[in-house]
Design an enzyme around this catalytic site. Sequence first.
Site, mmCIF file in Angstrom:
data_model
loop_
_atom_site.group_PDB
_atom_site.id
_atom_site.type_symbol
_atom_site.label_atom_id
_atom_site.label_comp_id
_atom_site.label_asym_id
_atom_site.label_seq_id
_atom_site.Cartn_x
_atom_site.Cartn_y
_atom_site.Cartn_z
ATOM 1 N N TYR A 8 -2.733 -2.876 -10.762
ATOM 2 C CA TYR A 8 -2.789 -2.671 -9.278
ATOM 3 C C TYR A 8 -1.879 -3.811 -8.373
ATOM 4 O O TYR A 8 -1.190 -3.367 -7.616
ATOM 5 C CB TYR A 8 -4.222 -2.660 -8.871
ATOM 6 N N TYR A 62 -4.237 3.258 7.656
ATOM 7 C CA TYR A 62 -5.631 2.556 7.561
ATOM 8 C C TYR A 62 -6.566 3.188 8.541
ATOM 9 O O TYR A 62 -6.465 4.291 8.875
ATOM 10 C CB TYR A 62 -5.304 1.031 7.636
ATOM 11 N N LYS A 102 0.486 3.432 -3.061
ATOM 12 C CA LYS A 102 -0.466 4.458 -3.264
ATOM 13 C C LYS A 102 -0.232 5.745 -3.081
ATOM 14 O O LYS A 102 -0.567 6.611 -3.842
ATOM 15 C CB LYS A 102 -1.580 4.070 -2.200
ATOM 16 N N VAL A 131 1.297 -3.629 4.082
ATOM 17 C CA VAL A 131 1.244 -5.048 4.632
ATOM 18 C C VAL A 131 2.480 -5.959 4.564
ATOM 19 O O VAL A 131 2.522 -6.846 5.050
ATOM 20 C CB VAL A 131 -0.088 -5.988 4.221
ATOM 21 N N SER A 166 0.817 -1.301 0.190
ATOM 22 C CA SER A 166 0.099 0.061 0.108
ATOM 23 C C SER A 166 0.795 1.174 0.078
ATOM 24 O O SER A 166 0.237 2.602 -0.381
ATOM 25 C CB SER A 166 -0.794 -0.137 1.351
#
Length: 305
Positions: free
Chosen positions: A189, A241, A64, A259, A61
């Site tokens: 992705y 998160y 992102k 993660v 992540s």
Amino acid sequence: MEKILQEAILHGQKYTHNGNPASYIPELQKVNSSDLGVYIRTLDGKEYGVGSYQQKFTIQSISKVLVLTLALMDNGFDKVFGKVGVEATGDPFNSIVRLELKHLQKPLNPMINAGAIATTSLILGKGGNEQIERILDFAKLVSDNPHISINEDVYHSEVQTGDRNRSLAYFMKSTGVIEEDVESLIQVYFKQCSIEMNCQDLARIGALYSNNGICLKTGKEIIPKSICRTVMAIMTTCGLYDASGEFAVNVGIPAKSGVGGGILAAVPNKIGIGVYGPALDDKGNSIGGIEILSYLSDVLDLSIF
């Protein structure tokens, strides 16, 4: 500084036994859960690393942050934030619940999976291959590492287990948030999440954002200042998160976790930090990594608040 980093590692090691590597992507379990590393780059070019800072891991992540930045550079603010919001969420990062609320119409922010997939769809390119090449080239540029690559084993593991992300993408296709071919998009992705880095790479990226997008080596602008500030603001409110609020209160540093165990942190006008610790808490954040950043924030007075 090295002494402080050693102390931060020792502090973080007290907590790693409370977590476990990510299990829903099988390939991510093939790690030493007690690994812990940290790397710092200051804005005057000094660098310090301690622990497992050379260990490579997939950024997951953390990608992102890079994709949001590139999407904003490609499209501008209005188009990107017409597809995805900037509000924090108390839901898990892979939740579909908010997408079903008719008054929202779009993912809440670019740091949850739904928002990130929507953001990835905005990367310019003729098809998925060109999109992922542009993302990878951007990762090499901002990390100042031309050897950055995709971990193919993790990518294939994501392909085999990524049904939740596929469902998010297909749902957004049905509501018009996504206009592109879903299968091609979801492959991009999965590949961006499988980009492999180490703590040094993350610290150099963090330093670039901390320096308002100006390359420390050349003095040239790589990322517009307005985009750096926007991305760091979203990192502050949404980067960890559904633990982002707690992290902002206790640590107070713009950061993004993944993660795979990494955390990218950028302290405005001060330093960039890269942390690695694959033992995760129940929110998907590195337990040891959060404790390292908490220790450094206290000792070095890094909180932006």
